[in-house]
Design a protein around this motif. Structure first.
Motif, mmCIF file in Angstrom:
data_model
loop_
_atom_site.group_PDB
_atom_site.id
_atom_site.type_symbol
_atom_site.label_atom_id
_atom_site.label_comp_id
_atom_site.label_asym_id
_atom_site.label_seq_id
_atom_site.Cartn_x
_atom_site.Cartn_y
_atom_site.Cartn_z
ATOM 1 N N UNK A 425 3.005 -1.105 -0.960
ATOM 2 C CA UNK A 425 4.576 -0.680 -0.595
ATOM 3 C C UNK A 425 5.337 -0.086 -1.879
ATOM 4 N N UNK A 426 5.219 -1.152 -2.757
ATOM 5 C CA UNK A 426 6.037 -0.816 -4.246
ATOM 6 C C UNK A 426 5.436 0.779 -4.706
ATOM 7 N N UNK A 427 4.280 0.757 -4.891
ATOM 8 C CA UNK A 427 3.660 1.899 -5.445
ATOM 9 C C UNK A 427 3.999 3.247 -4.619
ATOM 10 N N UNK A 428 3.647 3.047 -3.408
ATOM 11 C CA UNK A 428 3.919 4.184 -2.489
ATOM 12 C C UNK A 428 5.550 4.582 -2.575
ATOM 13 N N UNK A 429 6.201 3.605 -2.390
ATOM 14 C CA UNK A 429 7.768 4.020 -2.522
ATOM 15 C C UNK A 429 8.354 4.581 -3.808
ATOM 16 N N UNK A 430 7.860 3.889 -4.824
ATOM 17 C CA UNK A 430 8.352 4.351 -6.246
ATOM 18 C C UNK A 430 7.620 5.487 -6.558
ATOM 19 N N UNK A 431 6.534 5.620 -6.472
ATOM 20 C CA UNK A 431 5.698 6.894 -7.080
ATOM 21 C C UNK A 431 5.487 7.895 -6.283
ATOM 22 N N UNK A 432 4.869 7.576 -5.173
ATOM 23 C CA UNK A 432 4.479 8.492 -3.890
ATOM 24 C C UNK A 432 5.605 9.232 -3.445
ATOM 25 N N UNK A 433 6.532 8.293 -2.968
ATOM 26 C CA UNK A 433 7.590 8.948 -2.114
ATOM 27 C C UNK A 433 8.947 9.266 -3.072
ATOM 28 N N UNK A 434 8.727 9.021 -4.432
ATOM 29 C CA UNK A 434 9.629 9.381 -5.476
ATOM 30 C C UNK A 434 11.159 8.660 -5.258
ATOM 31 N N UNK A 435 11.019 7.336 -4.632
ATOM 32 C CA UNK A 435 12.134 6.588 -4.565
ATOM 33 C C UNK A 435 12.375 5.854 -5.717
ATOM 34 N N UNK A 436 11.649 5.755 -6.802
ATOM 35 C CA UNK A 436 11.829 5.433 -8.218
ATOM 36 C C UNK A 436 11.972 3.897 -8.086
ATOM 37 N N UNK A 437 12.867 3.170 -9.000
ATOM 38 C CA UNK A 437 12.976 1.771 -8.960
ATOM 39 C C UNK A 437 13.179 1.261 -7.618
#
Length: 469
Positions: A425-437
């Motif tokens: 979830x952290x990787x997808x949210x922060x990197x893939x979906x560009x939510x950042x921190x």
């Protein structure tokens, strides 16, 4: 104040004094509420001292540079692997010692304590060698930039190289807690962290004949403070100032007792390796967003520890109560103790979450006023605080399993919550979906909620009552 309130306050104050002086050691009979209070107060104070240590460290280091703060964040995300081993062994020590105390088997408790300490020494020697000689490589592996490595590798070298002070401090305090001597564990941390508070500015900024060491000075102060506390712990054990007294004749390897400890601790070590390695990967993801965002995250985590540590104190009280009451063949009393402790912990965490939700940025600003540091740190506090009530029950119930010696169940729960859910979830949210921190912060909160729900459901099944250690 009414007469009734005066009497209640007087009674609570009396219990407070008894709890911090360690005069109450019987927790398998009498009032459960009183037992929780007697064990929780010194354990909460012990954990508060640990969190004060973390806050003082970051407050002083924040005056050095942003890189210095980021160095601490990266190093401690790695050294949590040492904490995983320390806490895993500690859980086994608490569970086995508490069970022996509940059974009135003082000799068995003493033998288990010695084997736990010998195990800790062996493990810390191996880890220390790797940390001391490969500090730069460890920081590089974590994504640190060259200038950060050049400034901060000395801190990493000394902190991981001197991990024996961390490991033994954890482990021996766990022995004291299992024996019901929570006040002894508290006073060792008062000594350790008191020294650290005094020595931190001296070694970081230089004073008199002591040169300025910068961020490395924080590691020097930590090792001196914790090392002194470990010597104090050993003196207490050898001179018999607690429920367990160790003699030099006891310092021999007892294969059967050590194997039993290893068997119980493996689940605990695996459990915390799963949890803490997930923090390492989260820190690695956070490093993608630059040193200032990383610094904000590091400060926020340190501030959170100030409130999570007292909650851990209550959770440790639940572990001791479960272990001793199962040893005394009172499983129902053990279960009631857990639910009551969870309720008190939830009340506390609710109050803390409200403070963080409304004053997050102001709190971060006390440590560093750089706008991006305040922004990322404040957002971290607010999002994670939203799940604090779930954390309260999750911590208590998980520690209840560990106190029973059932370290395998929390391991499986951690695996599902952290590795199968949090990291993806952290990787997808922060990197893939560009939510950042924000993607990382959301992953932390949702994973802890999931952990609490699974733990409560499984605890109600009652299998933990049948575990033998």
């Amino acid at each position: 104040m009414t007469q009734s309130n005066k009497l209640t306050f007087k009674k609570l104050f009396k219990y407070f004094i008894i709890s911090v002086t360690g005069k109450e050691t019987e927790f398998t009979t009498g009032s459960i509420r009183k037992a929780i209070f007697m064990l929780s107060i010194p354990m909460i104070l012990e954990m508060l001292m640990e969190s004060i240590f973390a806050l003082v460290d970051i407050a002083y280091v924040s005056q050095v540079s942003v890189n210095a703060v980021a160095t601490i964040g990266l190093t401690e995300s790695v050294i949590t692997l040492v904490y995983a081993i320390a806490i895993g062994l500690s859980m086994a020590a608490t569970a086995v010692v508490a069970r022996r105390i509940g059974e009135k088997d003082i000799k068995g408790a003493r033998e288990s304590a010695v084997q736990a300490i010998l195990l800790g020494i062996g493990v810390s020697a191996l880890v220390g060698g790797v940390g001391f000689f490969y500090a730069k490589e460890i920081l590089a592996l974590m994504g640190a930039e060259p200038d950060l490595i050049a400034e901060g590798y000395g801190y990493t070298q000394l902190l991981i190289g001197g991990n024996i002070t961390i490991l033994l401090l954890f482990l021996i305090n766990a022995i004291f807690r299992g024996a019901g001597d929570a006040s002894v564990a508290m006073w060792t941390l008062v000594l350790s962290n008191g020294l650290n508070i005094i020595l931190d500015p001296i070694f970081i900024f230089g004073w008199g004949p002591v040169p300025e060491f910068g961020v490395m000075g924080a590691a020097i102060a930590t090792n001196i403070g914790r090392g002194t506390a470990v010597l104090f712990q050993l003196a207490i054990l050898f001179f018999g100032w607690s429920s367990i007294k160790i003699g030099f004749k006891d310092v021999i390897i007892r294969a059967q007792v050590m194997f039993n400890l290893i068997k119980v601790s493996m689940g605990g070590i695996a459990q915390f390796l799963i949890g803490t390695s997930s923090w390492v990967f989260l820190m690695r993801i956070m490093s993608e967003f630059g040193s200032e965002v990383l610094a904000g995250y590091t400060i926020a985590i340190r501030v959170m520890m100030f409130t999570l540590m007292p909650s851990w104190g209550m959770s440790n009280a639940a572990a001791t109560l479960v272990g001793q009451n199962l040893g005394a063949n009172q499983p129902e009393r053990a279960e009631i103790s857990v639910w009551k402790t969870g309720k008190y912990n939830a009340y506390f965490m609710l109050l803390v979450s409200l403070v963080y939700l409304f004053f997050a940025k102001e709190i971060i600003g006390l440590f560093n006023d750089a706008p991006s540091v305040v922004e990322s740190g404040g957002l971290c506090l607010q999002i994670i605080a939203a799940g604090y009530i779930f954390y309260a029950y999750g911590m208590v119930v998980t520690q209840a399993f560990n106190g029973a010696g059932d370290t395998k169940t929390p391991t499986k729960i951690n695996f599902v919550a952290f590795w199968l859910f949090q990291l993806p979830f952290a990787y997808l949210g922060a990197i893939t979906f560009k939510l950042g921190a924000m993607g990382v912060f959301m992953a932390i909160t949702l994973a802890e909620i999931l952990l609490a729900v699974i733990a409560i459901v499984w605890f109600k099944k009652g299998y933990w009552k049948k575990v033998q250690v």
